[in-house]
Every structure is written in structure tokens, then in C-alpha cells.
Write an enzyme that holds these catalytic residues in place. Structure first.
Site, PDB file in Angstrom:
ATOM      1  N   HIS A 282     -68.790  10.067  57.305  1.00 38.59           N
ATOM      2  CA  HIS A 282     -69.576  10.651  56.207  1.00 38.59           C
ATOM      3  C   HIS A 282     -70.434  11.691  56.910  1.00 38.59           C
ATOM      4  O   HIS A 282     -71.525  11.374  57.398  1.00 38.59           O
ATOM      5  CB  HIS A 282     -70.486   9.602  55.558  1.00 38.59           C
ATOM      6  CG  HIS A 282     -69.799   8.689  54.592  1.00 38.59           C
ATOM      7  ND1 HIS A 282     -69.201   9.147  53.436  1.00 38.59           N
ATOM      8  CD2 HIS A 282     -69.645   7.347  54.568  1.00 38.59           C
ATOM      9  CE1 HIS A 282     -68.699   8.116  52.759  1.00 38.59           C
ATOM     10  NE2 HIS A 282     -68.938   7.013  53.422  1.00 38.59           N
TER      11      HIS A 282
ATOM     12  N   ASP B 233     -64.784  11.137  54.342  1.00 36.63           N
ATOM     13  CA  ASP B 233     -64.849  10.451  53.040  1.00 36.63           C
ATOM     14  C   ASP B 233     -65.811  11.205  52.117  1.00 36.63           C
ATOM     15  O   ASP B 233     -66.836  10.680  51.712  1.00 36.63           O
ATOM     16  CB  ASP B 233     -65.340   9.018  53.313  1.00 36.63           C
ATOM     17  CG  ASP B 233     -65.288   8.104  52.113  1.00 36.63           C
ATOM     18  OD1 ASP B 233     -64.813   8.534  51.043  1.00 36.63           O
ATOM     19  OD2 ASP B 233     -65.726   6.949  52.256  1.00 36.63           O
TER      20      ASP B 233
ATOM     21  N   LYS C 168     -65.437  12.483  49.031  1.00 34.01           N
ATOM     22  CA  LYS C 168     -65.405  12.186  47.584  1.00 34.01           C
ATOM     23  C   LYS C 168     -65.827  13.387  46.748  1.00 34.01           C
ATOM     24  O   LYS C 168     -66.784  13.337  45.974  1.00 34.01           O
ATOM     25  CB  LYS C 168     -66.294  10.978  47.240  1.00 34.01           C
ATOM     26  CG  LYS C 168     -65.907   9.699  47.961  1.00 34.01           C
ATOM     27  CD  LYS C 168     -66.734   8.518  47.465  1.00 34.01           C
ATOM     28  CE  LYS C 168     -66.430   7.239  48.183  1.00 34.01           C
ATOM     29  NZ  LYS C 168     -66.983   7.190  49.566  1.00 34.01           N
TER      30      LYS C 168
ATOM     31  N   ILE D 222     -65.800  21.044  39.870  1.00 31.73           N
ATOM     32  CA  ILE D 222     -64.720  21.925  39.400  1.00 31.73           C
ATOM     33  C   ILE D 222     -64.033  22.587  40.602  1.00 31.73           C
ATOM     34  O   ILE D 222     -64.614  22.652  41.696  1.00 31.73           O
ATOM     35  CB  ILE D 222     -65.247  23.006  38.425  1.00 31.73           C
ATOM     36  CG1 ILE D 222     -66.287  23.889  39.124  1.00 31.73           C
ATOM     37  CG2 ILE D 222     -65.813  22.365  37.163  1.00 31.73           C
ATOM     38  CD1 ILE D 222     -66.598  25.172  38.380  1.00 31.73           C
ATOM     39  N   GLY D 223     -62.818  23.061  40.365  1.00 31.82           N
ATOM     40  CA  GLY D 223     -62.006  23.621  41.452  1.00 31.82           C
ATOM     41  C   GLY D 223     -62.735  24.657  42.302  1.00 31.82           C
ATOM     42  O   GLY D 223     -62.728  24.592  43.539  1.00 31.82           O
TER      43      GLY D 223
HETATM   44  P1  5BU Z   1     -68.456  -1.221  54.836  1.00 33.15           P
HETATM   45  O1  5BU Z   1     -69.552  -1.175  55.836  1.00 33.15           O
HETATM   46  O2  5BU Z   1     -67.137  -1.805  55.395  1.00 33.15           O
HETATM   47  O3  5BU Z   1     -68.871  -1.871  53.539  1.00 33.15           O
HETATM   48  O4  5BU Z   1     -68.189   0.318  54.544  1.00 33.15           O
HETATM   49  C1  5BU Z   1     -67.231   0.766  53.645  1.00 33.15           C
HETATM   50  C2  5BU Z   1     -67.047   2.269  53.719  1.00 33.15           C
HETATM   51  O5  5BU Z   1     -66.053   2.667  52.800  1.00 33.15           O
HETATM   52  C3  5BU Z   1     -68.287   3.084  53.380  1.00 33.15           C
HETATM   53  O6  5BU Z   1     -68.277   4.257  54.175  1.00 33.15           O
HETATM   54  C4  5BU Z   1     -68.106   3.460  51.931  1.00 33.15           C
HETATM   55  O7  5BU Z   1     -68.686   4.714  51.608  1.00 33.15           O
HETATM   56  C5  5BU Z   1     -66.603   3.542  51.802  1.00 33.15           C
HETATM   57  N1  5BU Z   1     -66.095   3.179  50.484  1.00 33.15           N
HETATM   58  C6  5BU Z   1     -66.241   1.927  49.924  1.00 33.15           C
HETATM   59  O8  5BU Z   1     -66.834   1.036  50.532  1.00 33.15           O
HETATM   60  N2  5BU Z   1     -65.712   1.655  48.700  1.00 33.15           N
HETATM   61  C7  5BU Z   1     -65.054   2.579  47.970  1.00 33.15           C
HETATM   62  O9  5BU Z   1     -64.577   2.290  46.882  1.00 33.15           O
HETATM   63  C8  5BU Z   1     -64.906   3.867  48.565  1.00 33.15           C
HETATM   64  C9  5BU Z   1     -65.418   4.131  49.800  1.00 33.15           C
HETATM   65 BR1  5BU Z   1     -63.992   5.147  47.665  1.00 33.15          BR
END
Ligand code: 5BU
Length: 274
Positions: free
Chosen positions: A66, A95, A97, A101-102
Site C-alpha cells: 500500500h 493494492d 483499489k 472514472i476512467g
Molecule cells: P491482514 O493483516 O492479513 O488482515 O491484511 C490484509 C491485507 O489485504 C490488507 O493490506 C488489506 O488492505 C488487504 N485486503 C483485505 O484484507 N481484504 C480485502 O477484501 C481486500 C484487501 Br480487497
């Protein structure tokens, strides 16, 4: 219901079904390293991220970032994580996300302080804005050989990505074709219904942990076996379960190996190899 065709094939044979270079490379790495483990490195300085990556790099097929939580994000950080990705053989997944809009996501992907497309092999987007989000991101990502996942489901309690929304996400991915959209973030084989001949999507799944059922903010955990064997997903994404383990450097390494082995055993079990 019969098993989804992708769950009965090896990762290596599935690499042949993909034209996208990132998907091909990822499936090749998975087979070579016997790893369907992605570590989510959610720590907040560049050096901490790199430390975790150096510890877990051997055990993973992919590292998830992130970038907007890294307080000292820089070109030097990008150079080093890219070097590690080549040396230790893993894909980098930002990640991000995307959800606009395009035109806006095109700018967010290519520009700003993170220039995500320049270093992240794989990223993801919410299907919420409609297909324009895919064409926008593809205009930047395809020439660079990048890949995209659509968020078809989420791991958090009471999230709204269910039913019709999930089905529409899958339909959008099918309509976009395999050049750029290579799979989903999902908790299950969302591409089961209406699977086309020769189609192959990668299903990547967060919310994986062996030590707890969830956190206080809605996260819900399942085991690698539940995710890979019971639900037919392809990549397990583990964050705090690995980088957050107490006991120092060695313990983090050991824990990554433990998840790698569990994830791989569940994959072999689903292929009927054990
Ligand atoms: P964890 O520490 O294993 O709970 O982290 C999970 C990671 O996956 C974290 O960076 C979230 O932003 C990411 N994530 C999630 O947990 N669930 C989702 O549905 C999505 C991303 Br999309």
C-alpha cells in the site's frame, strides 16, 4: 457442482492460457518456487517494508504493497523493491483499489507522487464505476505489460460486494478480455458460473490467518486450506499473520515458510496429488 476447470490444472499449465506477461510470469514463479503465498507488507516506512521483503522474499510468489502508507516513499525505495523482485523472483502488487472514472484513474495510475504503473506489475480496481475504469487503466498498463484484478468480493464483514455486484464484476472482466484483466480479488471461485472454454482467471484472496478469526475492525480470517482447497482460490494473501508475528526476524521467515507450505499442500491436495 463439478470443480471449476482452473482448479484441476497446474499453475504451470495455466501459464500457457494467459497472454498477459504479468499473469504468465506469476504462474511461472508459483510453479518454480512452489508458492501461492503473497505477503501483504503493511508497514509504514520504506526500510521496514524492505526488511520484511528481504525476510519473506524467498517464500513468496508476490509482495503486496500500500504505497500510500509509506511515509518516506521515494525513487530509491522503488529501485530497491524492483531489484529485490528480480533477485528473489516475485511480482509486485500495489493494492491501490482504484475506484474513479476512467480519466481520473489514468492520471492516478501514471502520475502523482507514486507513479504506480512505473513499478507495480499488478494492481486492482473496484468495478463500481463501470467498464471505463478498465479502459482508463489499460491505456496506461497494457503498453507496460501490467495486469489488473477486479475486486469481485471482499474479506471484511458485511461488505457490499455480493450477489449481483459480484456477478457484474465477473461479466465486466469477461467483456474486457484477458489482455489486461487477469483475475479477481475474491473469497471464492466467482468465475464458476458461465466459465468459457479456454478462460482462466486468477483468484487472489486476502483475509488469511492461522492465529485468529479476525480483528476489531471487521477483517475475517480463514486458513490457507479453506481458501485454496475448499474455495478453489489461487493465491493466499497474508499480512499481519506473517509480518506481525512476535519473535524477531527468524520468526517472520519461519512463519512465511509455514504459510507457503500450507498453501502449497492445499493446492496439491486439490490436484489430487496427495
Ligand atoms: P491482514 O493483516 O492479513 O488482515 O491484511 C490484509 C491485507 O489485504 C490488507 O493490506 C488489506 O488492505 C488487504 N485486503 C483485505 O484484507 N481484504 C480485502 O477484501 C481486500 C484487501 Br480487497
Amino acid at each position: 457442482m463439478s470443480p471449476h476447470p482452473s482448479t484441476t490444472k497446474t499453475y504451470a499449465s495455466r501459464a500457457e492460457l494467459h497472454s498477459n506477461p504479468t499473469a504468465k510470469r506469476l504462474l511461472g514463479i508459483m510453479e518454480r518456487k512452489q508458492s501461492n503465498l503473497c505477503v501483504s507488507v503493511d508497514v509504514t516506512t520504506a526500510e521496514e517494508v524492505l526488511e520484511v521483503v528481504r525476510r519473506v522474499g524467498k517464500s513468496v510468489c508476490m509482495v503486496k504493497t500500500h504505497c500510500d502508507i509509506i511515509s518516506d516513499f521515494s525513487k530509491a525505495f522503488v529501485d530497491e523493491i524492483t531489484r529485490l523482485s528480480d533477485e528473489m523472483d516475485f511480482i509486485i502488487f500495489e493494492d491501490r483499489k482504484f475506484a474513479d472514472i476512467g480519466n481520473t484513474v489514468t492520471l492516478q495510475y501514471a502520475s502523482g507522487s507514486h507513479t504506480i504503473a512505473s513499478w507495480s506489475h499488478l494492481t486492482n480496481a473496484h468495478p463500481l464505476p463501470g467498464p471505463g475504469i478498465i479502459s482508463g487503466l489499460a491505456s496506461v498498463g497494457v503498453p507496460l505489460g501490467r495486469a489488473l484484478l477486479l475486486l469481485a468480493e471482499m474479506s471484511s464483514k458485511d461488505n457490499l460486494a455480493t450477489g449481483h455486484y459480484t456477478r457484474e464484476a465477473v461479466r465486466m472482466a469477461r467483456e474486457a478480455g484477458p489482455e489486461f484483466v487477469v483475475g479477481f480479488i475474491a473469497m471464492s471461485r466467482v468465475d464458476q458460473e458461465g466459465a468459457k472454454e479456454g478462460e482462466d482467471f486468477l483468484v487472489m484472496t486476502p483475509g488469511v490467518g492461522l492465529h485468529s478469526a479476525g480483528d476489531k475492525m471487521g477483517q475475517q480470517y480463514r486458513t490457507p486450506r479453506e481458501v485454496v482447497y475448499d474455495s478453489g482460490c489461487d493465491v493466499i494473501i497474508v499480512g499481519r499473520g506473517i509480518y506481525g508475528i512476535k519473535g524477531g526476524e527468524e520468526k517472520v521467515k519461519e512463519e512465511a515458510e509455514r504459510y507457503r507450505k500450507e498453501g502449497w499442500a492445499a493446492y496439491e491436495e486439490r490436484l489430487g496429488r496427495k
